[in-house]
Scaffold this active site. Sequence first.
Site, PDB file in Angstrom:
ATOM      1  N   ASP A  86      -3.928   6.309   5.939  1.00  0.00           N
ATOM      2  CA  ASP A  86      -4.292   7.636   6.444  1.00  0.00           C
ATOM      3  C   ASP A  86      -5.241   7.447   7.635  1.00  0.00           C
ATOM      4  OD1 ASP A  86      -4.932  10.339   6.640  1.00  0.00           O
ATOM      5  OD2 ASP A  86      -6.016  10.437   4.770  1.00  0.00           O
TER       6      ASP A  86
ATOM      7  N   LYS B 121       0.105   7.847   8.436  1.00  0.00           N
ATOM      8  CA  LYS B 121      -0.148   9.127   9.120  1.00  0.00           C
ATOM      9  C   LYS B 121      -0.756   8.797  10.472  1.00  0.00           C
ATOM     10  CE  LYS B 121      -1.478  11.822   4.982  1.00  0.00           C
ATOM     11  NZ  LYS B 121      -2.658  12.455   4.324  1.00  0.00           N
TER      12      LYS B 121
ATOM     13  N   ASP C 267      -1.682  10.854  -6.050  1.00  0.00           N
ATOM     14  CA  ASP C 267      -2.179  11.914  -6.935  1.00  0.00           C
ATOM     15  C   ASP C 267      -2.955  12.989  -6.192  1.00  0.00           C
ATOM     16  OD1 ASP C 267      -4.453  10.144  -6.405  1.00  0.00           O
ATOM     17  OD2 ASP C 267      -5.490  11.353  -7.907  1.00  0.00           O
TER      18      ASP C 267
ATOM     19  N   PHE D 127      -1.410  16.642   3.377  1.00  0.00           N
ATOM     20  CA  PHE D 127      -1.703  16.031   2.078  1.00  0.00           C
ATOM     21  C   PHE D 127      -0.459  16.020   1.204  1.00  0.00           C
ATOM     22  CE2 PHE D 127      -3.223  15.964  -2.311  1.00  0.00           C
ATOM     23  CZ  PHE D 127      -4.032  14.839  -2.253  1.00  0.00           C
ATOM     24  N   ILE D 128      -0.146  14.858   0.651  1.00  0.00           N
ATOM     25  CA  ILE D 128       1.050  14.724  -0.183  1.00  0.00           C
ATOM     26  C   ILE D 128       0.708  14.202  -1.584  1.00  0.00           C
ATOM     27  CG2 ILE D 128       2.660  14.375   1.740  1.00  0.00           C
ATOM     28  CD1 ILE D 128       2.397  11.348   1.029  1.00  0.00           C
TER      29      ILE D 128
ATOM     30  N   GLU E 103       0.847  -1.204   0.000  1.00  0.00           N
ATOM     31  CA  GLU E 103       0.000   0.000   0.000  1.00  0.00           C
ATOM     32  C   GLU E 103       0.877   1.246   0.000  1.00  0.00           C
ATOM     33  OE1 GLU E 103      -2.384   1.627  -0.763  1.00  0.00           O
ATOM     34  OE2 GLU E 103      -3.996   1.458   0.698  1.00  0.00           O
ATOM     35  N   ASP E 104       0.386   2.320  -0.586  1.00  0.00           N
ATOM     36  CA  ASP E 104       1.138   3.572  -0.608  1.00  0.00           C
ATOM     37  C   ASP E 104       1.111   4.270   0.746  1.00  0.00           C
ATOM     38  OD1 ASP E 104      -1.581   4.150  -0.773  1.00  0.00           O
ATOM     39  OD2 ASP E 104      -1.421   5.471  -2.505  1.00  0.00           O
TER      40      ASP E 104
HETATM   41  P1  5GP Z   1      -7.659   6.060   4.335  1.00  0.00           P
HETATM   42  O1  5GP Z   1      -8.813   5.180   3.988  1.00  0.00           O
HETATM   43  O2  5GP Z   1      -6.608   5.358   5.196  1.00  0.00           O
HETATM   44  O3  5GP Z   1      -8.113   7.325   4.967  1.00  0.00           O
HETATM   45  O4  5GP Z   1      -6.979   6.508   2.984  1.00  0.00           O
HETATM   46  C1  5GP Z   1      -6.299   5.572   2.252  1.00  0.00           C
HETATM   47  C2  5GP Z   1      -6.007   5.963   0.819  1.00  0.00           C
HETATM   48  O5  5GP Z   1      -6.241   7.340   0.551  1.00  0.00           O
HETATM   49  C3  5GP Z   1      -4.548   5.773   0.566  1.00  0.00           C
HETATM   50  O6  5GP Z   1      -4.274   4.443   0.200  1.00  0.00           O
HETATM   51  C4  5GP Z   1      -4.270   6.763  -0.527  1.00  0.00           C
HETATM   52  O7  5GP Z   1      -4.510   6.184  -1.779  1.00  0.00           O
HETATM   53  C5  5GP Z   1      -5.207   7.894  -0.221  1.00  0.00           C
HETATM   54  N1  5GP Z   1      -4.508   8.942   0.562  1.00  0.00           N
HETATM   55  C6  5GP Z   1      -4.398   9.059   1.899  1.00  0.00           C
HETATM   56  N2  5GP Z   1      -3.670  10.130   2.262  1.00  0.00           N
HETATM   57  C7  5GP Z   1      -3.275  10.711   1.109  1.00  0.00           C
HETATM   58  C8  5GP Z   1      -2.458  11.868   0.803  1.00  0.00           C
HETATM   59  O8  5GP Z   1      -1.918  12.580   1.661  1.00  0.00           O
HETATM   60  N3  5GP Z   1      -2.282  12.133  -0.521  1.00  0.00           N
HETATM   61  C9  5GP Z   1      -2.844  11.378  -1.507  1.00  0.00           C
HETATM   62  N4  5GP Z   1      -2.592  11.754  -2.757  1.00  0.00           N
HETATM   63  N5  5GP Z   1      -3.600  10.295  -1.273  1.00  0.00           N
HETATM   64  C10 5GP Z   1      -3.810   9.960   0.023  1.00  0.00           C
HETATM   65 MG    MG Z   2      -3.769   3.623  -1.667  1.00  0.00          MG
END
Ligand code: 5GP
Ligand code: MG
Length: 174
Positions: free
Chosen positions: A103, A131, A159, A152-153, A99-100
């Site tokens: 969050d 995070k 993207d 946010f990155i 996973e990237d």
């Molecule tokens: P979560 O469900 O944990 O809140 O978000 C997960 C997904 O949201 C990540 O796998 C990613 O693809 C996207 N995401 C979360 N934070 C960021 C961020 O800071 N920048 C971007 N571009 N995508 C994010």
């Molecule tokens: Mg992702």
Amino acid sequence: MRILDKNFVEFISEKEIADIVATMASSINQDYKGRNPYYLVMMNGAFLFASDILRLLDVDSDLAFVRYKSYEGMSSTGELKELLAIPDDVVGRDVIVLEDIVDTGFSMRAFLEILKSKSPNSVAVASFLVKPEALRYDVKVDYVGRSIDNRFIVGYGLDYNGRGRNLRSIYVLE
Ligand code: 5GP
Ligand code: MG
């Protein structure tokens, strides 16, 4: 650097990215020595991280791409849409999710529920970034590349409204 309507500044350099990926790869190589893991790559965000780390992983393995979407623009929607499903042949396998970024943990939490319903032998999560301040769901990340603040990155697969995925460094919103 300007992307659409926002300004971003460099945050994690190419060199630092390469070092993080190499460290993660050596942990996984050690832990999975003699085993035959099955990598699931979370598209689209993890595509560059996966292509880098996979070239450093030296255990016999299988690979599939999956795609579940929760993000629109700059925030989580709180709903997970299946775009490319988990293959059924993960049954009985040692799965490693690539996973990237984790969050809020919503996507990973919901994804792991679906994955567990397919009866893998074991599941580990390798996330390039986490995070910790944003985490709201109970998710254990087994391999963490780096922890970052709740900002946010973009870049290195991530993207902003479809833009910036191919950037070689990671940039943060100014
Ligand atoms: P979560 O469900 O944990 O809140 O978000 C997960 C997904 O949201 C990540 O796998 C990613 O693809 C996207 N995401 C979360 N934070 C960021 C961020 O800071 N920048 C971007 N571009 N995508 C994010
Ligand atoms: Mg992702």
